[in-house]
Write an enzyme that holds these catalytic residues in place. Structure first.
Site, PDB file in Angstrom:
ATOM      1  N   ASN A   1       3.028  16.190  -3.083  1.00  0.00           N
ATOM      2  CA  ASN A   1       2.648  15.091  -2.209  1.00  0.00           C
ATOM      3  C   ASN A   1       3.665  15.006  -1.063  1.00  0.00           C
ATOM      4  OD1 ASN A   1       2.534  12.401  -1.082  1.00  0.00           O
ATOM      5  ND2 ASN A   1       1.196  11.853  -2.784  1.00  0.00           N
TER       6      ASN A   1
ATOM      7  N   ASP B   1       3.683  12.786   1.452  1.00  0.00           N
ATOM      8  CA  ASP B   1       3.670  11.477   2.114  1.00  0.00           C
ATOM      9  C   ASP B   1       5.031  11.088   2.679  1.00  0.00           C
ATOM     10  OD1 ASP B   1       1.044  11.267   1.341  1.00  0.00           O
ATOM     11  OD2 ASP B   1       1.372   9.698  -0.147  1.00  0.00           O
ATOM     12  N   HIS B   2       6.080  11.297   1.886  1.00  0.00           N
ATOM     13  CA  HIS B   2       7.366  10.736   2.280  1.00  0.00           C
ATOM     14  C   HIS B   2       8.127  11.593   3.287  1.00  0.00           C
ATOM     15  CE1 HIS B   2       6.677   7.287  -0.081  1.00  0.00           C
ATOM     16  NE2 HIS B   2       6.514   7.996  -1.172  1.00  0.00           N
TER      17      HIS B   2
ATOM     18  N   ARG C   1      11.054   6.467  12.778  1.00  0.00           N
ATOM     19  CA  ARG C   1      11.425   6.535  14.196  1.00  0.00           C
ATOM     20  C   ARG C   1      10.213   6.677  15.108  1.00  0.00           C
ATOM     21  NH1 ARG C   1      16.870   7.969  15.260  1.00  0.00           N
ATOM     22  NH2 ARG C   1      16.221   7.914  17.446  1.00  0.00           N
TER      23      ARG C   1
ATOM     24  N   HIS D   1      -1.751  10.977   0.960  1.00  0.00           N
ATOM     25  CA  HIS D   1      -2.408   9.683   0.796  1.00  0.00           C
ATOM     26  C   HIS D   1      -2.537   9.016   2.161  1.00  0.00           C
ATOM     27  CE1 HIS D   1      -2.395   5.527  -1.466  1.00  0.00           C
ATOM     28  NE2 HIS D   1      -3.406   5.659  -0.632  1.00  0.00           N
TER      29      HIS D   1
ATOM     30  N   ARG E   1      -3.247   5.889   3.790  1.00  0.00           N
ATOM     31  CA  ARG E   1      -3.339   4.473   3.454  1.00  0.00           C
ATOM     32  C   ARG E   1      -4.023   3.685   4.568  1.00  0.00           C
ATOM     33  NH1 ARG E   1      -0.534   1.500  -0.262  1.00  0.00           N
ATOM     34  NH2 ARG E   1       0.551   2.685  -1.884  1.00  0.00           N
TER      35      ARG E   1
ATOM     36  N   ARG F   1       0.991   3.676   6.831  1.00  0.00           N
ATOM     37  CA  ARG F   1       2.441   3.510   6.786  1.00  0.00           C
ATOM     38  C   ARG F   1       3.190   4.836   6.804  1.00  0.00           C
ATOM     39  NH1 ARG F   1       3.353   0.775   0.944  1.00  0.00           N
ATOM     40  NH2 ARG F   1       1.758  -0.590   1.841  1.00  0.00           N
ATOM     41  N   HIS F   2       2.534   5.916   6.406  1.00  0.00           N
ATOM     42  CA  HIS F   2       3.194   7.218   6.472  1.00  0.00           C
ATOM     43  C   HIS F   2       2.247   8.284   7.028  1.00  0.00           C
ATOM     44  CE1 HIS F   2       1.319   7.282   2.494  1.00  0.00           C
ATOM     45  NE2 HIS F   2       2.281   6.558   1.948  1.00  0.00           N
TER      46      HIS F   2
ATOM     47  N   GLU G   1      -5.715  11.648  -1.184  1.00  0.00           N
ATOM     48  CA  GLU G   1      -5.692  10.383  -1.906  1.00  0.00           C
ATOM     49  C   GLU G   1      -6.110   9.275  -0.954  1.00  0.00           C
ATOM     50  OE1 GLU G   1      -2.207  11.001  -5.287  1.00  0.00           O
ATOM     51  OE2 GLU G   1      -1.797   9.765  -3.512  1.00  0.00           O
TER      52      GLU G   1
ATOM     53  N   THR H   1       4.582   1.052  -3.383  1.00  0.00           N
ATOM     54  CA  THR H   1       3.912   2.270  -3.798  1.00  0.00           C
ATOM     55  C   THR H   1       2.803   1.880  -4.761  1.00  0.00           C
ATOM     56  OG1 THR H   1       4.231   4.491  -4.739  1.00  0.00           O
ATOM     57  CG2 THR H   1       5.472   2.675  -5.742  1.00  0.00           C
ATOM     58  N   THR H   2       1.951   2.812  -5.126  1.00  0.00           N
ATOM     59  CA  THR H   2       0.846   2.504  -6.024  1.00  0.00           C
ATOM     60  C   THR H   2       1.396   2.039  -7.361  1.00  0.00           C
ATOM     61  OG1 THR H   2      -0.464   4.206  -4.934  1.00  0.00           O
ATOM     62  CG2 THR H   2      -1.284   3.370  -7.030  1.00  0.00           C
TER      63      THR H   2
ATOM     64  N   GLU I   1      -6.631  11.338 -12.979  1.00  0.00           N
ATOM     65  CA  GLU I   1      -5.188  11.506 -12.836  1.00  0.00           C
ATOM     66  C   GLU I   1      -4.522  10.357 -13.574  1.00  0.00           C
ATOM     67  OE1 GLU I   1      -1.508  11.735  -9.611  1.00  0.00           O
ATOM     68  OE2 GLU I   1      -3.574  12.017  -8.904  1.00  0.00           O
TER      69      GLU I   1
ATOM     70  N   HIS J   1       3.115  10.342 -10.767  1.00  0.00           N
ATOM     71  CA  HIS J   1       3.766   9.110 -10.298  1.00  0.00           C
ATOM     72  C   HIS J   1       5.122   8.985 -10.974  1.00  0.00           C
ATOM     73  CE1 HIS J   1       3.646   5.415  -7.911  1.00  0.00           C
ATOM     74  NE2 HIS J   1       4.441   4.909  -8.850  1.00  0.00           N
ATOM     75  N   GLY J   2       6.171   9.096 -10.168  1.00  0.00           N
ATOM     76  CA  GLY J   2       7.523   8.914 -10.664  1.00  0.00           C
ATOM     77  C   GLY J   2       8.102  10.091 -11.411  1.00  0.00           C
TER      78      GLY J   2
ATOM     79  N   HIS K   1       7.680  12.087  -4.232  1.00  0.00           N
ATOM     80  CA  HIS K   1       8.903  11.390  -3.845  1.00  0.00           C
ATOM     81  C   HIS K   1      10.155  12.104  -4.335  1.00  0.00           C
ATOM     82  CE1 HIS K   1      12.053   8.242  -4.072  1.00  0.00           C
ATOM     83  NE2 HIS K   1      11.514   7.853  -2.931  1.00  0.00           N
TER      84      HIS K   1
END
Length: 247
Positions: free
Chosen positions: A12, A14-15, A23, A48, A50, A54-55, A75, A105-106, A156, A193-194, A216
Site C-alpha cells: 500500500n 498511500d503514505h 507540502r 486507497h 479517500r 488526504r493522501h 481501496e 486510519t481505517t 480482507e 492493517h498494522g 505504513h
C-alpha cells in the site's frame, strides 16, 4: 499444518502520498514508489482513494492504472463516485472499505449487515465491469458468512486487533478461524492493517491467507533502509513464516 503455497504481498503506497501532501508538492511520487515496490518483489500495489483525498489523489489512481505491471488493488468506499472510477479504470481488484472523515486510519471492518443492500449492488456493479471484489471485514464468523452471501470474491481480514495485541492468542485465533471459514466457503482470503516485520510472521503462517496488504510499516521502514529494502524485508519475513510450519 504446513503450507508452502506462495503468499502474495501487495504494498500500500498511500503514505508515500501522505508525505507529499504535507507540502502539496510533487514529491515523493507514489507512482514512482509503486514501480520500486514491484521491482523489489511486490506482487501488487494497493492504493486507497479517500473521499477527502488526504493522501492519494485521482491523478495518482489514473497514473497507477497505466503504470502498475503486476496488479492494482483500489481501496475505496462503496459510493457512486468511487464505483464509477473503478468501472472506468478497471483495476484488477477493488477492496470496499468503511470510511469516516474523522478517523486517522481505517478503524474496523465494514458493517456488512447494515450496509448489505449497498454492498450487494456495489459488488454486482464491479463484477459487471470485470473487476474482482473484496470486502474489508473484522475476523468474525458472522461477518464472513454475510460477506459470502453478498457475492464478493474475497474478504480482507482486518488485522488491527492482532497488531495491537499480538501476544494475546485470541487475536490470532480469531484471524485463523475466520480465514478457515472463509476458505471453506470458497472465498479468497486476504489480510492487512498494522502488519510489520515484527508481527507479520504468525499471520503470514495462516495457510488460508493468500495475500497480505501492508503499507505504513513499509513506508516507515523505508526512511531508514530505503523502499526496496523495506519491501524485501517484509517479503522475507512472510516467506520465512510460510516455511516454518507455525500453524
Amino acid at each position: 499444518m504446513t503450507s508452502l503455497r506462495y503468499q502474495r504481498l501487495y504494498v500500500n503506497i498511500d503514505h508515500v502520498a501522505t508525505v507529499r501532501q504535507a507540502r502539496r508538492s510533487a514529491e515523493p511520487d507514489p507512482v514512482a514508489a509503486a514501480v520500486l515496490c514491484e521491482q523489489a518483489g511486490a506482487d501488487g500495489i494497493t492504493a486507497h482513494l479517500r473521499e477527502d483525498r488526504r493522501h492519494i489523489q485521482d491523478a495518482d489512481i489514473h497514473r497507477l492504472a497505466t503504470t502498475v505491471t503486476t496488479a492494482l488493488n483500489l481501496e475505496c468506499a462503496a459510493t457512486d463516485e468511487m464505483l464509477a472510477l473503478a468501472e472506468a479504470l478497471r483495476p484488477v481488484a477493488v477492496t470496499l472499505v468503511p470510511e469516516r472523515r474523522e478517523e486517522v486510519t481505517t478503524e474496523g471492518g465494514l458493517d456488512v449487515f447494515r450496509a448489505a443492500p449497498q454492498l450487494r449492488e456495489s459488488i454486482a456493479r464491479l463484477k459487471r465491469a470485470g473487476v474482482r471484489t473484496s470486502l474489508f471485514i473484522d475476523p468474525d464468523a458472522a461477518a464472513v458468512r454475510a460477506a459470502h452471501d453478498l457475492g464478493t470474491d474475497a474478504v480482507e481480514l482486518h488485522t488491527g486487533q492482532y497488531a495491537h495485541a499480538p501476544a494475546d492468542p485470541r487475536t490470532l485465533r480469531a484471524l485463523a478461524d475466520a480465514a478457515a471459514l472463509a476458505s471453506s466457503l470458497g472465498l479468497a482470503v486476504h489480510a492487512g492493517h498494522g502488519l510489520s516485520v515484527q508481527n507479520v510472521g504468525p499471520v503470514a503462517a495462516i495457510p488460508e491467507i493468500e495475500e497480505l496488504n501492508i503499507g505504513h510499516a513499509i513506508v516507515g521502514r523505508a526512511i531508514f533502509v530505503g523502499l526496496s529494502e523495506a519491501v524485501r524485508e517484509i517479503r522475507q519475513a512472510m516467506d520465512d513464516a510460510r516455511e516454518a510450519d507455525r500453524f
